[in-house]
Write a protein that holds these residues in place. Structure first.
Motif, short mmCIF file in Angstrom:
data_model
loop_
_atom_site.label_atom_id
_atom_site.label_comp_id
_atom_site.label_asym_id
_atom_site.label_seq_id
_atom_site.Cartn_x
_atom_site.Cartn_y
_atom_site.Cartn_z
N ASN A 80 -40.11 -9.23 0.25
CA ASN A 80 -39.17 -8.15 0.54
C ASN A 80 -39.68 -6.85 -0.07
O ASN A 80 -40.59 -6.87 -0.90
N ASP A 110 -38.19 -2.88 -1.37
CA ASP A 110 -37.04 -2.03 -1.69
C ASP A 110 -37.56 -0.64 -2.03
O ASP A 110 -38.38 -0.48 -2.94
N LYS A 139 -35.96 -7.71 5.59
CA LYS A 139 -36.79 -7.74 4.37
C LYS A 139 -37.09 -6.35 3.84
O LYS A 139 -37.73 -6.20 2.80
#
Length: 160
Positions: free
Chosen positions: A93, A95, A126
């Motif tokens: 993932n 961010d 994701k």
């Protein structure tokens, strides 16, 4: 698994397009840089390279190389992701946070997420992209520039 962190900052200048996450955003200024100066995608590249211990975007795509002048940062991102694949990893993932006083970015974030997911060959769920104004503090908060931070988790591919 490998974790990477990316950070980038660019000054705002007149007579440049504002490109963030591969999206052209209407604004009276754009970001200064050798490429299209997409601060978000540059941070993503740095996070990926950091996770692999391969240096940073300036080492892979030096601003002294005329081949990268004005280049679309999505091309740089795809070339960076090729390194991830070569090392046997995929996205767990990602961010990201963009710091910008203005313009408001919320309406552009879905397309940024879609672009990044496409370039990183992963599902959009994701990819997280957020924006903050930094409450009028610092380079981004006072409107002189924009910055972006990114954390990424890479995981070994099932084929590795």
């Amino acid at each position: 698994m490998r974790i990477g962190f990316g950070y980038d900052v660019h000054r705002l200048v007149p007579e440049r397009k504002l490109i963030l996450g591969g999206v052209e955003i209407p604004f009276e200024m754009g970001l200064a840089g050798h490429s299209d100066a997409d601060v978000l995608l540059h941070s993503v590249c740095d996070a990926l390279l950091g996770a692999l211990a391969l240096g940073d975007i300036g080492q892979l795509f030096p601003d002294s190389d005329p081949a990268f002048e004005g280049i679309d940062s999505r091309i740089l991102l795809r070339k960076t992701y090729d390194k991830v694949v070569e090392k046997g990893y995929e996205i767990g993932n990602l961010d990201a946070t963009i710091a910008a006083k203005e313009p408001k970015l919320a309406g552009y974030i879905p397309q940024m997420r879609a672009n990044i997911a496409s370039d990183l060959c992963c599902d959009i769920d994701k990819i997280s992209v957020k924006a903050t104004t930094e409450e009028s503090l610092g380079v981004s908060g006072d409107g002189r520039g924009m910055s972006a931070t990114v954390a990424v988790l890479l995981k070994k591919t099932s084929l590795s």
